[in-house]
Design a protein around this motif. Structure first.
Motif, PDB file in Angstrom:
ATOM      1  N   PRO A  62       0.743  -1.500   0.349  1.00  0.00           N
ATOM      2  CA  PRO A  62       0.456   0.295  -0.193  1.00  0.00           C
ATOM      3  C   PRO A  62       0.887   0.904  -0.218  1.00  0.00           C
ATOM      4  O   PRO A  62       2.125   1.256   0.973  1.00  0.00           O
ATOM      5  CB  PRO A  62      -0.764  -0.084   1.369  1.00  0.00           C
ATOM      6  CG  PRO A  62      -0.999  -1.462   2.103  1.00  0.00           C
ATOM      7  CD  PRO A  62       0.715  -2.181   1.295  1.00  0.00           C
ATOM      8  N   PRO A  63       0.437   2.325  -0.581  1.00  0.00           N
ATOM      9  CA  PRO A  63       0.822   3.796  -1.039  1.00  0.00           C
ATOM     10  C   PRO A  63       1.701   4.352   0.967  1.00  0.00           C
ATOM     11  O   PRO A  63       2.328   5.227   0.533  1.00  0.00           O
ATOM     12  CB  PRO A  63       0.295   5.006  -1.593  1.00  0.00           C
ATOM     13  CG  PRO A  63      -1.241   4.196  -1.490  1.00  0.00           C
ATOM     14  CD  PRO A  63      -1.260   2.469  -1.213  1.00  0.00           C
ATOM     15  N   PHE A  64       0.464   4.051   1.492  1.00  0.00           N
ATOM     16  CA  PHE A  64       0.406   4.726   2.896  1.00  0.00           C
ATOM     17  C   PHE A  64       0.748   3.552   3.650  1.00  0.00           C
ATOM     18  O   PHE A  64       0.476   2.676   4.052  1.00  0.00           O
ATOM     19  CB  PHE A  64      -0.805   5.662   2.963  1.00  0.00           C
ATOM     20  CG  PHE A  64      -0.483   6.629   1.700  1.00  0.00           C
ATOM     21  CD1 PHE A  64       0.102   7.606   2.132  1.00  0.00           C
ATOM     22  CD2 PHE A  64      -1.971   6.609   1.462  1.00  0.00           C
ATOM     23  CE1 PHE A  64       0.031   9.235   0.366  1.00  0.00           C
ATOM     24  CE2 PHE A  64      -2.493   7.519   0.345  1.00  0.00           C
ATOM     25  CZ  PHE A  64      -1.341   8.412  -0.132  1.00  0.00           C
ATOM     26  N   SER A  65       1.023   4.317   4.810  1.00  0.00           N
ATOM     27  CA  SER A  65       0.992   3.213   6.327  1.00  0.00           C
ATOM     28  C   SER A  65       0.924   4.320   7.474  1.00  0.00           C
ATOM     29  O   SER A  65       0.799   5.404   7.791  1.00  0.00           O
ATOM     30  CB  SER A  65       2.997   3.266   6.523  1.00  0.00           C
ATOM     31  OG  SER A  65       3.675   2.273   5.775  1.00  0.00           O
ATOM     32  N   THR A  66       0.068   3.366   8.683  1.00  0.00           N
ATOM     33  CA  THR A  66      -0.196   4.049   9.837  1.00  0.00           C
ATOM     34  C   THR A  66       1.088   4.620  10.425  1.00  0.00           C
ATOM     35  O   THR A  66       2.118   4.430  10.331  1.00  0.00           O
ATOM     36  CB  THR A  66      -0.842   2.789  10.494  1.00  0.00           C
ATOM     37  OG1 THR A  66      -1.182   1.692  10.404  1.00  0.00           O
ATOM     38  CG2 THR A  66      -1.049   3.484  12.043  1.00  0.00           C
ATOM     39  N   ALA A 199      -6.082   0.382  -1.051  1.00  0.00           N
ATOM     40  CA  ALA A 199      -5.265   0.450  -0.118  1.00  0.00           C
ATOM     41  C   ALA A 199      -6.973   1.637   0.839  1.00  0.00           C
ATOM     42  O   ALA A 199      -7.262   2.176   0.025  1.00  0.00           O
ATOM     43  CB  ALA A 199      -4.614   1.026  -0.477  1.00  0.00           C
ATOM     44  N   ALA A 200      -7.427   0.334   2.089  1.00  0.00           N
ATOM     45  CA  ALA A 200      -8.738   1.137   2.842  1.00  0.00           C
ATOM     46  C   ALA A 200      -8.119   1.888   3.488  1.00  0.00           C
ATOM     47  O   ALA A 200      -7.569   1.041   4.424  1.00  0.00           O
ATOM     48  CB  ALA A 200      -9.078   0.439   2.587  1.00  0.00           C
ATOM     49  N   ILE A 201      -7.994   3.668   3.810  1.00  0.00           N
ATOM     50  CA  ILE A 201      -7.080   4.181   4.783  1.00  0.00           C
ATOM     51  C   ILE A 201      -7.976   5.047   5.494  1.00  0.00           C
ATOM     52  O   ILE A 201      -8.796   6.048   4.820  1.00  0.00           O
ATOM     53  CB  ILE A 201      -6.245   5.152   3.435  1.00  0.00           C
ATOM     54  CG1 ILE A 201      -5.149   4.434   2.865  1.00  0.00           C
ATOM     55  CG2 ILE A 201      -5.301   5.552   4.769  1.00  0.00           C
ATOM     56  CD1 ILE A 201      -5.179   5.289   1.276  1.00  0.00           C
ATOM     57  N   THR A 202      -7.727   5.080   6.349  1.00  0.00           N
ATOM     58  CA  THR A 202      -8.785   5.118   7.840  1.00  0.00           C
ATOM     59  C   THR A 202      -7.566   6.960   8.308  1.00  0.00           C
ATOM     60  O   THR A 202      -6.533   6.271   8.254  1.00  0.00           O
ATOM     61  CB  THR A 202      -9.038   4.588   9.119  1.00  0.00           C
ATOM     62  OG1 THR A 202      -9.698   3.348   8.081  1.00  0.00           O
ATOM     63  CG2 THR A 202      -9.849   5.473  10.021  1.00  0.00           C
ATOM     64  N   PHE A 203      -8.390   7.667   8.120  1.00  0.00           N
ATOM     65  CA  PHE A 203      -7.428   9.360   8.456  1.00  0.00           C
ATOM     66  C   PHE A 203      -8.311   9.645   9.709  1.00  0.00           C
ATOM     67  O   PHE A 203      -9.649   9.947   9.787  1.00  0.00           O
ATOM     68  CB  PHE A 203      -6.571   9.373   7.296  1.00  0.00           C
ATOM     69  CG  PHE A 203      -7.841  10.139   6.478  1.00  0.00           C
ATOM     70  CD1 PHE A 203      -8.689  11.545   7.047  1.00  0.00           C
ATOM     71  CD2 PHE A 203      -8.467   9.025   5.332  1.00  0.00           C
ATOM     72  CE1 PHE A 203      -9.808  11.898   6.585  1.00  0.00           C
ATOM     73  CE2 PHE A 203      -9.343  10.138   5.050  1.00  0.00           C
ATOM     74  CZ  PHE A 203     -10.295  11.481   5.265  1.00  0.00           C
ATOM     75  N   ARG A 204      -7.004  10.371  10.303  1.00  0.00           N
ATOM     76  CA  ARG A 204      -7.514  11.752  11.487  1.00  0.00           C
ATOM     77  C   ARG A 204      -7.339  12.430  10.938  1.00  0.00           C
ATOM     78  O   ARG A 204      -6.293  13.019  10.682  1.00  0.00           O
ATOM     79  CB  ARG A 204      -7.185  11.711  13.010  1.00  0.00           C
ATOM     80  CG  ARG A 204      -7.647  13.048  13.757  1.00  0.00           C
ATOM     81  CD  ARG A 204      -7.477  12.154  15.343  1.00  0.00           C
ATOM     82  NE  ARG A 204      -5.563  12.068  15.158  1.00  0.00           N
ATOM     83  CZ  ARG A 204      -4.946  12.716  15.376  1.00  0.00           C
ATOM     84  NH1 ARG A 204      -5.153  14.440  15.437  1.00  0.00           N
ATOM     85  NH2 ARG A 204      -3.614  12.537  15.303  1.00  0.00           N
ATOM     86  N   ALA A 205      -8.197  13.576  10.417  1.00  0.00           N
ATOM     87  CA  ALA A 205      -8.138  14.868  10.322  1.00  0.00           C
ATOM     88  C   ALA A 205      -8.254  16.369  10.894  1.00  0.00           C
ATOM     89  O   ALA A 205      -8.898  16.873  11.948  1.00  0.00           O
ATOM     90  CB  ALA A 205      -9.759  14.990   8.873  1.00  0.00           C
ATOM     91  N   ILE A 206      -7.051  17.144  10.738  1.00  0.00           N
ATOM     92  CA  ILE A 206      -6.373  18.139  11.421  1.00  0.00           C
ATOM     93  C   ILE A 206      -6.072  18.881  10.675  1.00  0.00           C
ATOM     94  O   ILE A 206      -6.053  19.544   9.304  1.00  0.00           O
ATOM     95  CB  ILE A 206      -5.421  17.775  11.655  1.00  0.00           C
ATOM     96  CG1 ILE A 206      -4.744  16.497  12.669  1.00  0.00           C
ATOM     97  CG2 ILE A 206      -4.739  19.693  12.645  1.00  0.00           C
ATOM     98  CD1 ILE A 206      -3.403  16.634  13.175  1.00  0.00           C
TER      99      ILE A 206
END
Length: 217
Positions: A62-66, A199-206
């Motif tokens: 995946p292109p992004f990581s935790t 890639a299912a990416i869960t995020f917290r937005a700031i």
């Protein structure tokens, strides 16, 4: 932890700003290595042998990581900082390296009478980004495996989204069908039927620039 840019269109930026979008899905392709050992041909189709999360992540990379921090790129235009500083409801950011230059965002702004040339999201400089996403989870799955709850986390609350013309083809209360419509509207009319790996990416937005104290906390 890595800082990376990520592109969103106007309606998706709006749902993040409103706090309704906490997931995004991006198409990924398997790495060529280990393909032969990962799949086995059975009559009529290829069968994936190892569904463990670790193995899937290894294969698809995946292109992004935790823990990654993503700075959102969106449609915008650059102008001088005095042009809209007294305009009600106009969100703008000042260039820290040139305090005469400002960025104004296309989402939520009527460009029709400005004569300003809109810049595509891919050209947004890092200093101009107003949204930072902290990656909290990354899963690899087939697109159509999205759940109703995850579709809602994609910003596809069918009742709200229909009023925003995000999912004209959705039945009321059916967030997955709303996401189906939205995916095709962005990626093409047959994109959902292709059922790609994503890639299912869960995020917290700031709601702040990635280099601001709020995003570094």
């Amino acid at each position: 932890m890595t800082d990376k840019p990520i592109l969103f269109n106007g309606p998706m930026v709006r749902t993040i700003l409103e706090g309704r979008k906490t997931q995004t899905r991006r198409v990924i392709k398997p790495q060529l290595g280990d393909i032969a050992r990962a799949f086995q041909f059975v009559p009529g189709k290829w069968r994936f042998l190892d569904h463990s999360r670790a193995r899937v992540h290894q294969l698809f990379s995946p292109p992004f990581s935790t823990g990654d921090r993503l700075w959102v790129r969106e449609a915008h235009f650059l102008t001088n900082k005095h042009a809209y500083r007294l305009s009600v409801g106009v969100d703008q950011s000042i260039n820290p390296d040139d305090d005469y230059q400002a960025c104004v965002y296309a989402e939520g702004f009527d460009l029709s009478r400005t004569g300003m040339r809109l810049r595509p999201s891919i050209h947004m400089p890092r200093w101009a980004s107003r949204l930072t996403l902290i990656v909290e989870d990354v899963r690899v799955q087939r697109l159509q495996d999205i759940s109703e709850a995850d579709a809602k986390s994609e910003g596809c609350d069918a009742e709200q989204a229909k009023s925003l013309a995000l999912c004209d083809g959705a039945m009321p209360g059916n967030s997955k069908r709303c996401f189906h419509w939205l995916w095709n509207s962005i990626n093409g009319p047959e994109a959902w039927d292709a059922n790609p790996w994503v890639a299912a990416i869960t995020f917290r937005a700031i709601r702040a620039n990635i280099d601001s104290p709020e995003a570094r906390a």
